[in-house]
Write an enzyme that holds these catalytic residues in place. Structure first.
Site, PDB file in Angstrom:
ATOM      1  N   LYS A 178       0.864  -1.185   0.000  1.00  0.00           N
ATOM      2  CA  LYS A 178       0.000   0.000   0.000  1.00  0.00           C
ATOM      3  C   LYS A 178       0.897   1.230   0.000  1.00  0.00           C
ATOM      4  CE  LYS A 178      -1.748   2.602   3.079  1.00  0.00           C
ATOM      5  NZ  LYS A 178      -1.695   3.905   2.336  1.00  0.00           N
ATOM      6  N   GLU A 253      10.998   1.704   9.635  1.00  0.00           N
ATOM      7  CA  GLU A 253      11.917   2.834   9.448  1.00  0.00           C
ATOM      8  C   GLU A 253      11.095   4.090   9.668  1.00  0.00           C
ATOM      9  OE1 GLU A 253      13.209   5.815   8.209  1.00  0.00           O
ATOM     10  OE2 GLU A 253      14.063   5.211   6.282  1.00  0.00           O
ATOM     11  N   CYS A 287      13.923  11.481   5.347  1.00  0.00           N
ATOM     12  CA  CYS A 287      14.015  10.964   6.710  1.00  0.00           C
ATOM     13  C   CYS A 287      15.414  11.132   7.295  1.00  0.00           C
ATOM     14  CB  CYS A 287      13.607   9.493   6.753  1.00  0.00           C
ATOM     15  SG  CYS A 287      14.583   8.423   5.668  1.00  0.00           S
ATOM     16  N   GLU A 388      10.865  16.330  14.629  1.00  0.00           N
ATOM     17  CA  GLU A 388      11.159  16.319  13.202  1.00  0.00           C
ATOM     18  C   GLU A 388      10.173  17.218  12.466  1.00  0.00           C
ATOM     19  OE1 GLU A 388      12.162  12.783   9.964  1.00  0.00           O
ATOM     20  OE2 GLU A 388      10.594  12.460  11.452  1.00  0.00           O
TER      21      GLU A 388
END
Length: 499
Positions: A178, A253, A287, A388
């Protein structure tokens, strides 16, 4: 516009609409034009895809393919990607609004991933063990883990998909993927390439839609053996909790807050130039972005003044704008989040040295642009240093000693990546080995290779992608003990014939 079949779900080799007829329209983030309208899967559609993957794994002829045959398929996929590189790059730019030159680099990286795992598929073999006893054959064999559920993010859609799909196919797994509901195009195009390369029906399945609905069954369905997820920390925690109910293998991750450490003895020209690339590449939507700049106090002014000056001169524009150096953010909601993040940082006491605003100009009216931003005078207790932003925002901290640099670099819940800039090789190695992050660059930032593992410490994730460890995520290891001279054990001395 994409062909109609690419915008449909792929379940057991057949393209189909969603079971309730639901759709979602994808728009280009830089100017809002319509890219395509995709089928929006229901939970029942995803369940059907899982069942197809299960049937293909348990009863299909995929299980009879040798490593050599799987290797040839992966090599053929790489060849197809090279042939259709411009089609894939264009589709990636349309979904993400990243510059076309960046998208082409991404497709090159995808090709290298498939070529690498094509070689690894051929290397899977049995291992004999000497147990020190006559008459015993002890063998370790590797087998595919089974059905893999893959959930990928919007920032590097095809690259992140390839990191999961290539090792899964190399080991003989089947899967349901997905992609992000914002950027599904290239992953769907890849499904056609897999079929063209000879992947049997049911081995590769794709569903589109929001995580709560289309992705819901992927982490809870008992027929799924492994979940590989790349995305945000909060969602990753939910995936891990859901998978725990049936004790699935999980690979996560989850991003990072990555320190880029510049010592006074570094090649400052190179360090400054790479610091800009580290944080502003793809508008900071990376990331492993070097969003935390840690700079030795004695060179702080020289380094930060130049970074701020150059940040103010970065040219923003659309995917096919030859003058552009960076593009838009993925959505209005994400731009608003980044904008609020910067405003909160200034309220906390950070000094705005560059950016912090939406760009002016008619060409930016319909897109989600935000100026590259530099926040100085930051400390580790600030939210902007710990959280972040996933946008073009650099926070700056200072240090005085090597030990302080290491302590600051590790002062984060994340542990994905980082960098060290110094001309002292011994110091570089000392710092690199003490930083608790999965990848450390010395006098560089951002490069990776498919042969080397990628992943994070702490809350940056669980497991690894790429390299040998990334392949092992998709394997079970079975020990087969064969007694060649079976005999009675006579452990229990019960007489024969007694009750």
């Amino acid at each position: 516009m994409l062909n109609h079949d690419v915008t449909q779900l792929l379940i057991n080799g057949q393209r189909r609409a969603s079971s309730d007829g639901g759709t979602r329209t994808i728009t280009h983030p830089a100017d809002g034009h319509e890219v395509a309208t995709f089928a929006e899967a229901t939970a029942a559609d995803t369940t059907a895809a899982i069942e197809a993957a299960r049937a293909a794994f348990d009863g299909g002829h995929w299980g009879s393919f040798t490593g050599e045959q799987r290797s040839k398929i992966l090599s053929q996929v790489a060849d197809i990607l090279e042939r259709d590189k411009e089609i894939f790059a264009s589709a990636e730019s349309e979904d993400t609004a990243k510059r076309i030159v960046e998208a082409r680099y991404d497709i090159d990286d995808v090709i290298s991933v498939f070529r690498h795992f094509a070689t690894k598929a051929n290397e899977l073999h049995e291992r004999d063990i000497n147990v020190g006893r006559d008459g015993i054959r002890s063998t370790m064999v590797t087998e595919p883990i089974g059905i893999v559920a893959m959930i990928t993010p919007w920032n590097y859609p095809l690259l992140q998909a390839s990191w999961k799909i290539a090792p899964a196919l190399a080991t003989g797994c089947t899967f349901v993927i997905k992609p992000s509901e914002l950027t599904p195009s290239t992953t769907s195009l890849l499904m056609n390439s897999l079929s063209e390369a000879g992947v049997p029906d049911g081995v590769a399945n794709i569903v589109f839609g929001a995580g709560a609905t289309a992705g819901g069954p992927l982490s809870v369905h008992p027929d799924v053996d492994m979940v590989s997820f790349t995305g945000g920390l909060a969602t990753g925690k939910r995936v891990m909790a859901n998978a725990a109910e049936t004790v699935k293998r999980v690979a996560l991750e989850l991003g990072g807050k990555n320190p880029n450490i510049i010592f006074a003895d570094a090649d400052l020209d190179a360090a400054i130039d790479n610091a800009l690339t580290a944080v502003f590449l793809h508008s900071g939507q990376v990331c492993s972005a070097g969003a935390r700049l840690l700079v030795e106090r004695s060179v702080h002014d020289r380094v930060v003044d130049e970074i701020a000056r150059r940040a103010d001169h970065i040219v923003l524009g659309g995917a096919y704008d030859d003058d552009a150096e960076s593009g838009s953010l993925i959505s209005a909601a994400h731009r608003d989040k980044v904008e609020a993040y910067v405003n909160a940082a200034v309220a906390e006491g950070a000094t705005l040295r560059a950016g912090g605003v939406r760009p002016s100009g008619e060409q930016f009216t319909n897109g989600y642009f935000f100026r590259p931003t530099v926040l100085d005078n930051c400390t580790t207790d600030m939210t902007c240093v710990q959280d972040e932003s996933f946008g073009p925002v650099l926070t700056v901290e200072v240090f005085d000693t090597e030990a302080e640099a290491i302590a600051l670099g590790n002062d984060t819940i994340y542990g994905l990546a980082g960098a060290v800039w110094t001309t002292d090789d011994d110091k570089a190695q000392r710092v690199a080995r003490k930083l608790r992050h999965g990848t450390i660059w010395i006098n560089d930032y951002h490069p990776y290779v498919a042969q080397a593992e990628w992943g994070g410490y702490k809350q940056s994730g669980v497991g690894r992608e790429l390299g040998d460890a990334g392949l092992a995520e998709y394997l079970e290891h079975k020990h087969i003990w064969h007694n060649l001279v079976p005999a009675r054990s006579e452990w229990f001395r019960t007489m024969e014939g007694s009750n």
